[in-house]
Design a protein around this motif. Sequence first.
Motif, mmCIF file in Angstrom:
data_model
loop_
_atom_site.group_PDB
_atom_site.id
_atom_site.type_symbol
_atom_site.label_atom_id
_atom_site.label_comp_id
_atom_site.label_asym_id
_atom_site.label_seq_id
_atom_site.Cartn_x
_atom_site.Cartn_y
_atom_site.Cartn_z
ATOM 1 N N PRO A 14 -17.654 18.016 20.565
ATOM 2 C CA PRO A 14 -17.911 18.458 21.942
ATOM 3 C C PRO A 14 -18.290 17.221 22.759
ATOM 4 C CG PRO A 14 -19.297 19.648 20.358
ATOM 5 C CD PRO A 14 -18.671 18.519 19.628
ATOM 6 N N ILE A 15 -18.130 17.310 24.051
ATOM 7 C CA ILE A 15 -18.654 16.210 24.865
ATOM 8 C C ILE A 15 -20.066 16.616 25.282
ATOM 9 C CG2 ILE A 15 -16.513 15.080 25.540
ATOM 10 C CD1 ILE A 15 -16.513 16.791 28.076
ATOM 11 N N TYR A 16 -20.982 15.690 25.145
ATOM 12 C CA TYR A 16 -22.412 16.009 25.279
ATOM 13 C C TYR A 16 -22.873 15.895 26.722
ATOM 14 C CZ TYR A 16 -21.798 15.394 20.324
ATOM 15 O OH TYR A 16 -21.321 15.519 19.045
ATOM 16 N N GLY A 25 -29.275 16.556 16.252
ATOM 17 C CA GLY A 25 -28.301 17.651 16.298
ATOM 18 C C GLY A 25 -26.949 17.161 16.810
ATOM 19 N N SER A 26 -26.967 16.386 17.902
ATOM 20 C CA SER A 26 -25.688 15.877 18.417
ATOM 21 C C SER A 26 -25.140 14.793 17.482
ATOM 22 C CB SER A 26 -25.815 15.357 19.846
ATOM 23 O OG SER A 26 -27.111 14.942 20.159
ATOM 24 N N ALA A 236 -14.763 20.555 31.411
ATOM 25 C CA ALA A 236 -15.126 19.928 30.124
ATOM 26 C C ALA A 236 -14.088 20.199 29.040
ATOM 27 C CB ALA A 236 -16.491 20.438 29.680
ATOM 28 N N ASN A 239 -11.075 18.039 28.612
ATOM 29 C CA ASN A 239 -11.225 16.641 28.156
ATOM 30 C C ASN A 239 -10.393 16.399 26.899
ATOM 31 O OD1 ASN A 239 -12.929 15.641 25.595
ATOM 32 N ND2 ASN A 239 -13.614 17.703 26.124
ATOM 33 N N TYR A 240 -10.198 17.464 26.109
ATOM 34 C CA TYR A 240 -9.457 17.262 24.861
ATOM 35 C C TYR A 240 -7.991 16.951 25.145
ATOM 36 C CZ TYR A 240 -13.597 19.766 23.067
ATOM 37 O OH TYR A 240 -14.875 20.160 22.765
ATOM 38 N N ILE A 268 -21.433 27.204 21.094
ATOM 39 C CA ILE A 268 -20.369 27.064 22.091
ATOM 40 C C ILE A 268 -19.025 27.585 21.547
ATOM 41 C CG2 ILE A 268 -21.518 25.271 23.434
ATOM 42 C CD1 ILE A 268 -19.905 23.162 22.014
ATOM 43 N N HIS A 272 -14.883 27.709 23.052
ATOM 44 C CA HIS A 272 -13.824 27.007 22.317
ATOM 45 C C HIS A 272 -12.830 27.925 21.626
ATOM 46 C CE1 HIS A 272 -16.409 23.560 23.001
ATOM 47 N NE2 HIS A 272 -15.345 22.822 22.766
ATOM 48 N N PHE A 296 -26.893 25.267 13.260
ATOM 49 C CA PHE A 296 -27.879 24.518 14.033
ATOM 50 C C PHE A 296 -28.889 23.852 13.113
ATOM 51 C CE2 PHE A 296 -28.689 24.868 18.725
ATOM 52 C CZ PHE A 296 -27.337 24.799 19.020
ATOM 53 N N ILE A 304 -35.168 21.797 17.790
ATOM 54 C CA ILE A 304 -35.157 20.438 18.348
ATOM 55 C C ILE A 304 -35.483 20.519 19.835
ATOM 56 C CG2 ILE A 304 -33.748 18.395 18.847
ATOM 57 C CD1 ILE A 304 -32.127 19.007 16.353
HETATM 58 N N1 MSP Z 1 -21.274 19.904 27.205
HETATM 59 C C1 MSP Z 1 -21.181 21.040 26.364
HETATM 60 C C2 MSP Z 1 -19.989 20.921 25.440
HETATM 61 C C3 MSP Z 1 -18.666 20.794 26.138
HETATM 62 S S1 MSP Z 1 -17.359 20.567 25.032
HETATM 63 C C4 MSP Z 1 -16.012 20.784 25.923
HETATM 64 C C5 MSP Z 1 -22.460 21.132 25.516
HETATM 65 N N2 MSP Z 1 -23.182 20.041 25.415
HETATM 66 S S2 MSP Z 1 -24.572 19.934 24.626
HETATM 67 O O1 MSP Z 1 -24.960 18.570 24.771
HETATM 68 O O2 MSP Z 1 -25.484 20.920 25.100
HETATM 69 O O3 MSP Z 1 -24.295 20.295 23.148
HETATM 70 C C6 MSP Z 1 -23.324 19.582 22.464
HETATM 71 C C7 MSP Z 1 -23.251 19.981 21.032
HETATM 72 O O4 MSP Z 1 -24.460 19.693 20.361
HETATM 73 C C8 MSP Z 1 -22.960 21.445 20.812
HETATM 74 O O5 MSP Z 1 -21.955 21.565 19.811
HETATM 75 C C9 MSP Z 1 -24.234 21.979 20.259
HETATM 76 O O6 MSP Z 1 -23.981 23.023 19.382
HETATM 77 C C10 MSP Z 1 -24.740 20.763 19.518
HETATM 78 N N3 MSP Z 1 -26.145 20.863 19.245
HETATM 79 C C11 MSP Z 1 -27.161 20.929 20.136
HETATM 80 N N4 MSP Z 1 -28.312 21.131 19.448
HETATM 81 C C12 MSP Z 1 -28.049 21.199 18.124
HETATM 82 C C13 MSP Z 1 -28.807 21.369 16.963
HETATM 83 N N5 MSP Z 1 -30.098 21.542 17.008
HETATM 84 N N6 MSP Z 1 -28.161 21.342 15.772
HETATM 85 C C14 MSP Z 1 -26.812 21.138 15.676
HETATM 86 N N7 MSP Z 1 -26.077 20.987 16.750
HETATM 87 C C15 MSP Z 1 -26.659 21.050 17.987
HETATM 88 O O7 MSP Z 1 -22.715 22.197 24.978
#
Ligand code: MSP
Length: 512
Positions: A14-16, A25-26, A236, A239-240, A268, A272, A296, A304
């Motif tokens: 995913p894009i963060y 997590g990310s 978003a 982007n892929y 998410i 997707h 998670f 987190i």
């Molecule tokens: N921007 C969107 C994604 C768009 S993709 C076209 C988004 N961003 S996010 O930053 O909130 O989250 C990104 C990723 O991090 C997601 O897959 C989310 O599930 C993952 N995680 C966020 N917290 C997490 C944990 N605690 N554990 C595992 N993954 C986690 O959503």
Amino acid sequence: MIRLTTKKFYITTPIYYPNRPPHIGSAYTTVIADILARYYESLGYEVFFLTGTDEHGMKLFKEAKNKGISPKEYVDSMVPFFKRAWESLDIRYRRFIRTTDPDHEETVKRIVMRIYEKGDIYKGVYRGLYCVECERYYTAKDLVDGKLCPIHLKPVEYLEMEVYYFRLSKYQDDLIRLYKENTRFVLPAERKQYLIRKIEEEGLKDVAITRPRWYLSWGIECPWDSDHVLYVWVDALLNYISGVGYINDREKFEKFWPPNVQLIGKDILWFHAVIWPALLMSAGFELPQTIFAHGFLTVNGKKISKSLGTDIDPIDLVNKYGSDTIRYYLARAIPFGEDGDFSEKDLVRYHNDELANEIGNLIYRVLTLTERYFGGITPEASRLTDIDKEIIGELRKHLNEYHNFMKNLQVHHAVMRTIMFAQTINAYLNKTAPWSCWKKGDKDSVARAIRNSLDWIYVLTAMMYPFMPRTADKISKQLGLDSIPRLSDVRLIGNIKPGHKLGEKEILFKKL
Ligand code: MSP
């Protein structure tokens, strides 16, 4: 004419949202994506690995406003946190896409225009609930205590505005058919069952894909109505497509499209596995092969979050333990697909028990024996014995399973097979006991045990590379090789030639 076709592998994370620096997590998703990218690369595939940042939307707009800077200045200041974290974890992405990149903006406009021209977009009024943190709509029954977002436990907003809708409902039957016929489209399988149930019970509703500019101006302009900007999720997801060169490198796009694996977190999945394929169907793109939603992570059993102090900075962890140990731990300790807990205590245990005791000791031991008995030169040995053949059978089983698990995205099982492979070599050494054979004057048995072990460590190094590229590089140097062995080339016997000089040995993992 013979046409050589190379196999390709396109993987995405995913894009963060760059409103916070990355946390563990990310880092988790990104590390697993890097492991899979390196695995396919080592098998000889051409690999494209995409990650990046999701920079539009209300959340980022508000954060920038709080800081008194423009949204673009704000996201520009945050992106380096991601790039540094990924660098420290040895993430080798091929492109870091930002949704403010000009080629992305152009791609998004072209694709939504195509969907509009097809008649899949219409104007309407949106009245309902929205969580700015998630950047998503909720219905009252999804909320906690009737007012809080179920993910962030923060109050949602009520919105009422004119928007454009995408006819998601039109794709309901096609989506259900897709899930049922293509068993690998959504993984793990339970997540697919959930989607089928939810859609069959509730039906698909059309989704708002624009915002009036008076409400939010920070986004990509809607190409047929400049009074609107596109909804951040539509921007978003595309982007892929833009990230792999749709506009600025058509050859690359043609080579890599569609994605082979798209990793996401379970929160998410709806975007997707429902909205994304429907947008692609509408715009006439081939669909991705697999959307894999992992679980998670908690940290020491806690969610987190900044306020709980569990948003550990991956860079701090790397400074403390090294990137390979973190990568190993994330892949090993959490069954990929399920929820899991990150704990430093566990990390230390895996480091000591598996990396230092199994792998580190094995390599040190074999190099020491080669040095002691053959001056660090790979010995020549006679034919394989029955014991050797039996061990080769076991190792082959581990290697085959390793490949099966990697291809089925059961990364944690693939790591286990790597450890079992090392354990089998250790057991072989104990059984053949070259040190006793030496005392008895049986030099041939010593030579055979060492030659075989070196050959198998060669294979082990290739198996470790996706998880632990730095360690694989160190072992390769200790084996006196010019480069890291590739999974496409390894054999169970005959990798290292007699007379080959090994490099300097060195402890690979200090116990913590
Ligand atoms: N921007 C969107 C994604 C768009 S993709 C076209 C988004 N961003 S996010 O930053 O909130 O989250 C990104 C990723 O991090 C997601 O897959 C989310 O599930 C993952 N995680 C966020 N917290 C997490 C944990 N605690 N554990 C595992 N993954 C986690 O959503």
